[in-house]
Design a protein around this motif. Structure first.
Motif, PDB file in Angstrom:
ATOM      1  N   MET A 187       0.804  -1.206   0.000  1.00 49.15           N
ATOM      2  CA  MET A 187       0.000   0.000   0.000  1.00 49.15           C
ATOM      3  C   MET A 187       0.849   1.274   0.000  1.00 49.15           C
ATOM      4  O   MET A 187       0.340   2.357  -0.269  1.00 49.15           O
ATOM      5  CB  MET A 187      -0.918   0.040   1.242  1.00 49.15           C
ATOM      6  N   GLY A 188       2.123   1.128   0.344  1.00 50.43           N
ATOM      7  CA  GLY A 188       2.973   2.311   0.388  1.00 50.43           C
ATOM      8  C   GLY A 188       2.731   3.188   1.609  1.00 50.43           C
ATOM      9  O   GLY A 188       3.096   4.364   1.634  1.00 50.43           O
ATOM     10  N   TRP A 189       2.073   2.612   2.616  1.00 52.22           N
ATOM     11  CA  TRP A 189       1.809   3.378   3.829  1.00 52.22           C
ATOM     12  C   TRP A 189       3.005   3.308   4.761  1.00 52.22           C
ATOM     13  O   TRP A 189       3.889   2.453   4.630  1.00 52.22           O
ATOM     14  CB  TRP A 189       0.578   2.833   4.572  1.00 52.22           C
ATOM     15  N   GLN A 190       2.955   4.156   5.753  1.00 47.75           N
ATOM     16  CA  GLN A 190       3.981   4.122   6.799  1.00 47.75           C
ATOM     17  C   GLN A 190       3.407   3.338   7.985  1.00 47.75           C
ATOM     18  O   GLN A 190       2.206   3.445   8.290  1.00 47.75           O
ATOM     19  CB  GLN A 190       4.306   5.553   7.239  1.00 47.75           C
ATOM     20  N   THR A 191       4.229   2.527   8.607  1.00 47.66           N
ATOM     21  CA  THR A 191       3.725   1.767   9.756  1.00 47.66           C
ATOM     22  C   THR A 191       4.615   1.998  10.970  1.00 47.66           C
ATOM     23  O   THR A 191       5.806   2.258  10.845  1.00 47.66           O
ATOM     24  CB  THR A 191       3.686   0.258   9.469  1.00 47.66           C
ATOM     25  N   LEU A 192       3.999   1.902  12.125  1.00 51.54           N
ATOM     26  CA  LEU A 192       4.715   1.869  13.408  1.00 51.54           C
ATOM     27  C   LEU A 192       4.317   0.559  14.072  1.00 51.54           C
ATOM     28  O   LEU A 192       3.193   0.087  13.880  1.00 51.54           O
ATOM     29  CB  LEU A 192       4.293   3.041  14.306  1.00 51.54           C
ATOM     30  N   GLU A 193       5.201  -0.035  14.863  1.00 44.41           N
ATOM     31  CA  GLU A 193       4.840  -1.311  15.465  1.00 44.41           C
ATOM     32  C   GLU A 193       5.328  -1.374  16.911  1.00 44.41           C
ATOM     33  O   GLU A 193       6.387  -0.859  17.243  1.00 44.41           O
ATOM     34  CB  GLU A 193       5.423  -2.475  14.654  1.00 44.41           C
ATOM     35  N   THR A 194       4.524  -1.997  17.714  1.00 44.95           N
ATOM     36  CA  THR A 194       4.920  -2.263  19.102  1.00 44.95           C
ATOM     37  C   THR A 194       4.414  -3.646  19.482  1.00 44.95           C
ATOM     38  O   THR A 194       3.420  -4.126  18.944  1.00 44.95           O
ATOM     39  CB  THR A 194       4.312  -1.254  20.094  1.00 44.95           C
ATOM     40  N   ALA A 195       5.135  -4.263  20.446  1.00 42.11           N
ATOM     41  CA  ALA A 195       4.776  -5.621  20.883  1.00 42.11           C
ATOM     42  C   ALA A 195       4.030  -5.621  22.207  1.00 42.11           C
ATOM     43  O   ALA A 195       3.572  -6.673  22.647  1.00 42.11           O
ATOM     44  CB  ALA A 195       6.037  -6.481  21.012  1.00 42.11           C
ATOM     45  N   THR A 196       3.932  -4.472  22.839  1.00 41.39           N
ATOM     46  CA  THR A 196       3.241  -4.443  24.138  1.00 41.39           C
ATOM     47  C   THR A 196       2.192  -3.348  24.146  1.00 41.39           C
ATOM     48  O   THR A 196       2.281  -2.365  23.403  1.00 41.39           O
ATOM     49  CB  THR A 196       4.234  -4.181  25.286  1.00 41.39           C
ATOM     50  N   GLY A 197       1.237  -3.507  25.037  1.00 37.37           N
ATOM     51  CA  GLY A 197       0.158  -2.544  25.136  1.00 37.37           C
ATOM     52  C   GLY A 197       0.644  -1.197  25.648  1.00 37.37           C
ATOM     53  O   GLY A 197       0.239  -0.143  25.154  1.00 37.37           O
ATOM     54  N   LEU A 198       1.508  -1.206  26.648  1.00 42.71           N
ATOM     55  CA  LEU A 198       1.974   0.045  27.219  1.00 42.71           C
ATOM     56  C   LEU A 198       2.725   0.876  26.184  1.00 42.71           C
ATOM     57  O   LEU A 198       2.533   2.082  26.056  1.00 42.71           O
ATOM     58  CB  LEU A 198       2.875  -0.244  28.428  1.00 42.71           C
ATOM     59  N   GLU A 199       3.614   0.192  25.417  1.00 43.19           N
ATOM     60  CA  GLU A 199       4.350   0.915  24.389  1.00 43.19           C
ATOM     61  C   GLU A 199       3.389   1.411  23.308  1.00 43.19           C
ATOM     62  O   GLU A 199       3.561   2.501  22.754  1.00 43.19           O
ATOM     63  CB  GLU A 199       5.418   0.001  23.777  1.00 43.19           C
ATOM     64  N   GLY A 200       2.353   0.627  23.018  1.00 39.38           N
ATOM     65  CA  GLY A 200       1.360   1.043  22.033  1.00 39.38           C
ATOM     66  C   GLY A 200       0.671   2.331  22.461  1.00 39.38           C
ATOM     67  O   GLY A 200       0.465   3.247  21.653  1.00 39.38           O
ATOM     68  N   LEU A 201       0.299   2.434  23.749  1.00 40.03           N
ATOM     69  CA  LEU A 201      -0.328   3.664  24.250  1.00 40.03           C
ATOM     70  C   LEU A 201       0.618   4.854  24.091  1.00 40.03           C
ATOM     71  O   LEU A 201       0.227   5.956  23.717  1.00 40.03           O
ATOM     72  CB  LEU A 201      -0.714   3.484  25.721  1.00 40.03           C
ATOM     73  N   TYR A 202       1.899   4.598  24.395  1.00 40.73           N
ATOM     74  CA  TYR A 202       2.898   5.666  24.296  1.00 40.73           C
ATOM     75  C   TYR A 202       3.061   6.132  22.852  1.00 40.73           C
ATOM     76  O   TYR A 202       3.040   7.330  22.552  1.00 40.73           O
ATOM     77  CB  TYR A 202       4.225   5.147  24.864  1.00 40.73           C
ATOM     78  N   ARG A 203       3.174   5.154  21.952  1.00 49.57           N
ATOM     79  CA  ARG A 203       3.387   5.512  20.544  1.00 49.57           C
ATOM     80  C   ARG A 203       2.151   6.215  19.973  1.00 49.57           C
ATOM     81  O   ARG A 203       2.263   7.115  19.149  1.00 49.57           O
ATOM     82  CB  ARG A 203       3.703   4.253  19.720  1.00 49.57           C
ATOM     83  N   ALA A 204       0.971   5.784  20.386  1.00 50.62           N
ATOM     84  CA  ALA A 204      -0.249   6.401  19.875  1.00 50.62           C
ATOM     85  C   ALA A 204      -0.309   7.875  20.261  1.00 50.62           C
ATOM     86  O   ALA A 204      -0.687   8.728  19.456  1.00 50.62           O
ATOM     87  CB  ALA A 204      -1.474   5.669  20.410  1.00 50.62           C
ATOM     88  N   GLU A 205       0.094   8.172  21.493  1.00 50.52           N
ATOM     89  CA  GLU A 205       0.033   9.566  21.957  1.00 50.52           C
ATOM     90  C   GLU A 205       1.143  10.411  21.327  1.00 50.52           C
ATOM     91  O   GLU A 205       0.922  11.566  20.969  1.00 50.52           O
ATOM     92  CB  GLU A 205       0.150   9.607  23.481  1.00 50.52           C
ATOM     93  N   CYS A 206       2.324   9.818  21.142  1.00 50.56           N
ATOM     94  CA  CYS A 206       3.455  10.590  20.612  1.00 50.56           C
ATOM     95  C   CYS A 206       3.344  10.768  19.099  1.00 50.56           C
ATOM     96  O   CYS A 206       3.566  11.865  18.570  1.00 50.56           O
ATOM     97  CB  CYS A 206       4.776   9.885  20.947  1.00 50.56           C
ATOM     98  N   ASP A 207       3.024   9.682  18.405  1.00 47.65           N
ATOM     99  CA  ASP A 207       3.101   9.719  16.940  1.00 47.65           C
ATOM    100  C   ASP A 207       1.767  10.020  16.284  1.00 47.65           C
ATOM    101  O   ASP A 207       1.728  10.301  15.078  1.00 47.65           O
ATOM    102  CB  ASP A 207       3.639   8.370  16.427  1.00 47.65           C
ATOM    103  N   ARG A 208       0.665   9.922  17.031  1.00 44.38           N
ATOM    104  CA  ARG A 208      -0.661  10.242  16.492  1.00 44.38           C
ATOM    105  C   ARG A 208      -0.890   9.602  15.122  1.00 44.38           C
ATOM    106  O   ARG A 208      -1.055  10.275  14.099  1.00 44.38           O
ATOM    107  CB  ARG A 208      -0.853  11.763  16.368  1.00 44.38           C
ATOM    108  N   PRO A 209      -0.879   8.270  15.013  1.00 48.69           N
ATOM    109  CA  PRO A 209      -1.074   7.601  13.713  1.00 48.69           C
ATOM    110  C   PRO A 209      -2.496   7.861  13.204  1.00 48.69           C
ATOM    111  O   PRO A 209      -3.377   8.285  13.948  1.00 48.69           O
ATOM    112  CB  PRO A 209      -0.854   6.127  14.045  1.00 48.69           C
TER     113      PRO A 209
END
Lengths: 1220, 125
Positions: free
Chosen positions: B26-48
């Protein structure tokens, strides 16, 4: 709290003078306070002094360390300097002169050392020493082993040859060749302690340095510095530890190297003795008793004798009862020195200086106590002086002196308050006394008025002589005398008593009983009239003399009673006029004349003849007698007249109106003096009674007709004659007896009663004879042999004397009812049994929801008793959120809209537990079709719901475990197949790796699921065969060794040689699984142990260490449920797999043997597990009738246990280990 | 239009497949995390632009992560698509009760994954 104190003690306590009450507690409390303060002060002082003493001992020990370090630094420094010279080629060891000069210079520079020596491998020796005197020692290789000793001046000048010896050893300590050999052997700088002689203890200490050629490392020789250890003792004695203190240095073996003990000081003995005593010197053999005591302590407390650092360790012990303070420390250096430094000082040395202070403190204590007691005595005296005055004033007041008052000028405010209160009390007493005197005078005046004005005659006379001292107006008026005439005179003098005997009796009563009540007596008044009175008198003490207070009531007028009697007679006459019975007096002369003297008015009512007619002509009345009865009447009358016997006769009369009446005449004859006979009697009209009798006879006839026709047996039994006066036909039929066989009697009936009922019937008959009603059911065997159930009811009837004369009763054949009842009872018992033992709840509720019945299961489910439930409705026990829907469904069923009602709902138990249940209810209707009850069938579906939940969770887990690798495989292959990675081999490789890894994961999962399914389904039975346990363990290790090597984990195996009957592959799989887990969760460099042991005795598996294990499986569950220990049949084989991994949390221990229950869900990825390994192990072990369990500590490691019974082994393969 | 999608999944291989499907196809950009806590952090910082959220995870499960995302004003507007292997009716009922943008069930087709996400989120691609 109230204490019961014996009287004697209370008396003694009450007799204690106030002085002692004040001073004694003061003395005791002062003594206690001062003594307590003194004791605490002394104890505190002792603790401080002991602590300071211990610190001094430790500092002394440290000082010894410093002195030793300074003392032993010199030899090491000399060696280092010499080695540096050799290394820098500034000293040629072959230059003997330079060497000797250097040795002499070193000895000169360091006077604390004993000597300096150099020896070469070729045998050259040079030593300079100042013991026993300053001298040089030479030995050359070519001098045939001789050693020459020369005196050496202080300036270094060589003196005369003093001694020549052969061999180094012969010259003693400084030239012992062993120091050389030890130094060469060690190859480096070090300490070597040598004895003076072979076998002796070390008394010389060498610091030896082998010297090597810097070019080719060949040995040039050994340079040494030596010290005599006696110098250490001198060093210790130079440290002042007092006469009782001890400083001791020992080696690690406890041998004394130096001591400050004066009795082993070398100065006090000869040189030879010093050697001998020190050579034998150990702590235990020391001549110094303090040192020996110290040695004993160290021998007991071995840990104390092995200190590991220079830090002093505290020693506390007693010598001859005296406490000793000590410390022990290790003195060690990098060159192999390992000594002990011990310091000991008596504790009293620090405490003794405080003894004078203690004496002063005791003196001060005594002074303080005496002062406190003296002060208390003075205060008590002051108080008692004033209190004595108060006591005297109280005594005077009590004696009646109400003018007593107390001074209020005391310097003590409380005493003034007490005096004021006393004065107020005296004022109040005086005022009260005056008030009482006034009230007494008033009372006396009132009494006098009442006495004089009383309408009742009252007089007061002395008891002794009866002289009247006072009399009121009524009294004087009654007797018609004046008061002055009667006062001062006696009753006898006034002639008041009409009966002298009564006076005497009355006086006697007053003397003995002090009172007389209601004495009816006669008195005489002034006019001489005799009157009857009711007299009452009582003796009272007036003044100091007994007086009689008397009063009386005039009862003279008795005419009233006589008038009353006449009135009564008149009433009787009136009664006879109105009575329904005719009262008469009939007179007959001997000549045959007769007439009625009296006829009551009832004669007209009974016969229709008036009283006047009857009195005028008796024949008018007698002519009414019915002609048929007249003869009998006259006969009876003649008989009565002849015998003067009571006349009683019934006959008919024919009234003038033509009515026939029955009358009953009863009379009593009296023969008068003139010879006539008079009958006084009564005539009663019996017409009504006769009509009743006729009706009764008619009723009896009807009854007999009825009795003959009813199905119920009826009888009349005459008790006196013992026969049945009447038995109806039904009776015969019920008892199966032929009426033609003769009259029945009681015994024949009794003979037919079943023997089991006979005693009960006999007892009931006995009660019947006492008047009770008989009502019994019993079995009766007819003459034809048929057994019937009968019910007999009988009632006793009484004769005129109150005796039972007959018994009437009924007999009913209740055989059919009994059979129906039995059938009903059996049916009910069956229903009741089903109801009570049903494995589900059953209830019966009214249309209102009210409980009527509930079976035990239902009660147990809800926690209520059946009685409690009957007070509730089913809505009360229904969970609030379910009530509306449930009630709506119930009403639809009760209204007939639905035939039955089924619902899943929740109950709320008495304990508040929410219980999911399945209800099946059906209505019960009455004969009119109205709903009576609802029968409910209740199933507890908690287990079913739990199973459903477990099933859902299992499916969810399996779904997750299967879908995850499939997603990865499918995704990777789809991406590869799309061609998007053409020309990008690294991405292709990544996708292929993902596909392959997840394929492996899927294969493992499928294999594990299939293995577990085969084991749990029982489709595959494990083929057991004798297995050699070490081989099983070896094969398990072989299969896992590669994984262990890759994880850098060591496996330690401890097998036991025993034969086990088992499926070898399954056991190996189990061990492999456990080992694999242990390796996975171990860190690199860790160790995993696989052990096997045979437990040959009966073991309780709950005992340590196995009690720590959480046992999986049914056996463990049963054990937990019953809380009883599980006893394993012996012997059994116990495998243990122990690791040092991360451990298992306590809350996971119970579940890890279940399917897909991993400690961490990420373990399946990171550790490669499927979550089924332990479940498979559990199945395999349980199919061997064994048990598996685990004990674990978080962060420390886990140990898995497998217990397999060895009893399954074949008889020819011994179950016990082979070494047994 | 380039999108940025945050992948929260404890399975490394699943994240790799999703990442490849969205980035490479698709040519999209992705971010990935393996844990829920890191996912919450990335969601707030990177605003996907969207979050693909797994349900079964070791630290915080997907339900807890979604609840915390909704409580945070910084992340509550980010659409969340649940990526799960839970297929029981009970699980579906729980998903439907959440205000999530949609559900994608494992196994999924990586070739259509991007289009499925775009359809659920009504993205024009």
């Amino acid at each position: 709290m109230l204490l019961s104190v014996p009287h004697q003690i209370r008396y003694r306590l009450a007799s204690i003078p106030l002085f002692w009450v004040i001073t004694f507690p003061l003395a005791v409390s002062a003594m206690g306070t001062l003594a307590g303060a003194g004791y605490l002060s002394h104890r505190h002082e002792r603790i401080i002094v002991t602590t300071l003493g211990q610190q001094l001992v430790d500092q002394t020990n440290h000082l010894v360390h410093q002195e030793l370090e300074d003392y032993l630094d010199a030899p090491l420094l000399i060696n280092q300097l010499t080695a540096d010279l050799i290394a820098q080629n500034r000293l040629n060891e072959g230059d003997s002169a330079a060497l000797e000069a250097l040795l002499a210079q070193r000895l000169q520079q360091f006077p604390s050392i004993t000597g300096v020596v150099f020896a070469s491998p070729a045998g050259q020796l040079r030593a300079v020493e100042h013991y026993p005197e300053r001298q040089l020692v030479r030995a050359e290789p070519d001098d045939r082993g001789r050693v020459r000793v020369y005196r050496l001046g202080l300036d270094g000048a060589l003196g005369a040859e003093r001694e020549v010896a052969v061999g180094w050893q012969s010259l003693g300590i400084g030239r012992d060749r062993r120091w050389y050999e030890q130094a060469v052997a060690s190859g480096t700088l070090g300490w070597h302690a040598l004895p003076w002689q072979d076998g002796g203890e070390p008394l010389t200490l060498y610091a030896s340095q082998p010297l090597y050629d810097p070019r080719d490392q060949t040995l040039l020789g050994v340079f040494g510095v030596y010290l005599r250890l006696e110098q250490l003792s001198a060093l210790l004695r130079s440290l002042d530890v007092g006469q009782d203190g001890r400083l001791i240095i020992t080696n690690a073996n406890g041998m004394i190297l130096a001591t400050s003990s004066p009795d082993v000081a070398p100065e006090r003995v000869s040189q030879g003795d010093t050697r001998r005593r020190l050579a034998a010197g150990t702590l235990m053999t020391s001549p110094d008793p303090i040192v020996r005591a110290l040695g004993e302590v160290l021998q007991r407390e071995s840990s104390l004798s092995m200190p590991q650092s220079a830090e002093a360790t505290v020693l506390r012990f007693h010598h001859q009862g005296e406490p000793q303070l000590g410390s022990i420390s290790a003195f060690q250096d990098a060159y192999g020195l390992d000594w002990r430094v011990i310091t000991v000082m008596p504790e009293d040395r620090f405490l003794n200086p405080s003894i004078p202070h203690q004496r002063q403190a005791l003196l001060l204590w005594l002074l303080g106590w005496v002062s406190a007691v003296g002060l208390g005595v003075v205060i008590a005296k002051l108080l008692l002086h004033r209190l004595g005055r108060y006591y005297q004033a109280s005594q005077a007041l009590a004696a009646g002196n109400l003018t007593q008052r107390l001074p209020t000028d005391s310097p003590i405010s409380e005493l003034n308050g007490l005096a004021l209160a006393f004065n107020q009390m005296a004022d109040q007493l005086q005022a009260s006394f005056q008030t009482i005197q006034t009230a007494l005078a008033d009372s006396e005046a009132k009494f006098t008025t009442v006495f004089r004005a009383s309408p009742n005659p009252i007089a007061i006379a002395t008891l002794a002589d009866g002289r009247i001292v006072e009399a009121n107006r009524s009294f004087t008026d009654f007797f018609g005398r004046s008061r002055e005439e009667m006062i001062g005179r006696t009753a006898v003098e006034l002639n008041l008593w009409a009966d002298a005997n009564q006076r005497q009796w009355c006086r006697q009563q007053l003397v003995q009983q002090r009172r007389v009540r209601n004495l009816e007596t006669r008195v005489r008044n002034a006019t001489g009239d005799i009157r009857t009175v009711l007299l009452a008198a009582e003796v009272q003490l007036l003044g100091e003399e007994d007086h009689v207070i008397l009063t009386f009531h005039d009862i003279t007028n008795r005419q009233q009673a006589e008038a009353h009697l006449r009135q009564t007679e008149q009433w009787l006459c009136q009664y006879s006029q109105v009575a329904p019975s005719m009262i008469y007096t009939f007179v007959e002369t001997p000549e045959g004349d007769y007439w009625f003297e009296y006829l009551s008015a009832a004669v007209e009512e009974i016969s229709g003849i008036t009283v006047e007619q009857g009195l005028r002509d008796a024949n008018v009345v007698r002519g009414l007698i019915h002609p048929e009865d007249r003869k009998h009447y006259l006969t009876a009358e003649a008989h009565s007249a002849a015998n003067l016997s009571a006349f009683s006769h019934q006959c008919r009369i024919l009234t003038p109106a033509g009515e026939v009446k029955w009358i009953h005449t009863r009379s009593q004859p009296e023969r008068r003096p003139n010879g006539v006979v008079a009958w006084h009697g009564v005539v009663v009209d019996l017409s009504t009674e006769k009509q009743v009798e006729a009706a009764l006879r008619e009723s009896e006839a009807r009854f007999r007709q009825l009795a003959e026709s009813v199905q119920e047996g009826f009888f009349v039994y005459e008790t006196a004659a013992d026969y049945y006066s009447y038995i109806n036909p039904a009776y015969w039929a019920i008892l199966g007896t032929d009426p033609k066989a003769g009259t029945d009697n009681l015994q024949k009936w009794l003979d037919g009663i079943h023997l089991d009922d006979r005693d009960r019937i006999d007892r009931a008959l006995e009660r019947e004879r006492q008047g009770e009603t008989f009502d019994q059911e019993y079995r009766y065997r007819t003459p034809a042999g048929e057994l019937r159930w009968l019910r007999s009811k009988a009632f006793p009837l009484y004769d005129g004397q109150g005796e039972i004369s007959r018994i009437v009763g009924t007999v009913e054949n209740i055989t059919d009812r009994k059979q129906a009842e039995a059938a009903l009872r059996q049916s009910e018992e069956r229903f009741r049994s089903i109801f009570n033992h049903a494995p589900y709840g059953m209830s019966l509720v009214l249309p209102t929801g009210q409980f009527v019945m509930a079976n035990p299961y239902y009660c147990s489910l809800l926690g209520y008793s059946e009685a409690e439930l009957r007070t509730l409705t089913f809505q009360d026990v229904t969970y609030p959120e379910d009530r509306n829907d449930d009630w709506a469904g119930f009403q639809r069923m009760m209204a007939g809209e639905i035939a039955t009602y089924q619902v899943e709902k929740r109950y709320l138990s008495k304990q508040g537990e929410v219980l999911p249940v399945l209800i099946n209810a059906a209505p019960v209707y009455d004969v009119d079709g109205h709903p009576l009850y609802s029968v409910g069938h209740v199933q507890d579906i908690r287990d079913r719901l739990a199973i459903d939940q477990m099933k859902d969770e299992f499916i969810s887990i399996v779904s997750h475990e299967l879908r995850t690798p499939i997603t990865a495989i499918q995704g990777a292959l789809a991406l590869l197949g799309s061609g998007v990675y053409e020309g990008r081999p690294e991405k292709v490789k990544t996708m292929l790796t993902i596909a392959i890894n997840n394929s492996d994961r899927l294969v493992r999962l499928v294999n594990d699921i299939l293995s577990l399914e085969r084991l749990t389904s029982g489709k595959v039975s494990l083929d057991k065969e004798p297995c050699h346990v070490p081989e099983l363990m070896e094969q398990a290790i072989d299969s896992i060794q590669t994984i262990a090597d890759r994880a850098a984990v060591q496996i330690v195996v401890q097998p036991v040689s025993v034969t086990l009957l088992a499926a070898p592959d399954a056991i190996i799989q189990t061990l492999t699984n456990l080992l694999s887990n242990a390796i996975k969760f171990s860190n690199a460099g860790g160790t995993v142990w696989l052990r096997a042991t045979v437990e040959a005795s009966t073991e309780d598996l709950n005992m340590q260490p196995l009690s720590d294990a959480n046992w999986a499986g049914s056996l463990a569950q049963r054990s937990a449920a019953t809380a009883s220990p599980v006893v394993w049949p012996h012997p059994y084989l116990l495998f243990t797999v122990e690791d040092q991994g991360r451990g298992i949390p306590a809350d996971k221990l119970d579940s890890i043997f279940e399917q897909f229950q991993q400690v961490d869900v990420s373990d399946s990825r990171q550790r490669g597990g499927t979550g089924l390994g332990l479940a498979i192990c559990k199945q395999i072990v349980e199919q061997h009738q064994g048990r598996i369990g685990v004990a674990s500590q978080l962060g420390v490691g886990s140990t898995f246990y497998i217990a397999l019974p060895l009893g399954l082994a074949q008889p020819d393969s011994p179950a016990l280990p082979e070494q047994f | 239009m380039t999108k940025c999608v945050l992948i929260v999944d404890d399975e490394d291989d699943i994240r790799a497949i999703v990442q490849a499907a969205l980035e490479d196809l698709m040519g999209w950009q992705t971010l990935e995390t393996a844990t829920g806590l890191e996912g919450l952090y990335r969601a707030e910082c990177d605003r996907p632009d969207a979050i693909l959220l797994d349900i079964s995870m070791p630290d915080l499960d997907g339900f807890e992560i979604f609840a915390q995302l909704q409580q945070n004003p910084q992340t509550q507007t980010i659409p969340v698509i649940v990526l799960t292997s839970k297929v029981l009716a009970r699980d579906r009922a729980r998903f439907e009760a959440l205000a999530i943008a949609g559900t994608i069930t494992k196994p999924f087709n990586p070739l259509t994954l991007g289009h499925d996400i775009a359809a659920l989120l009504q993205w024009d691609i």
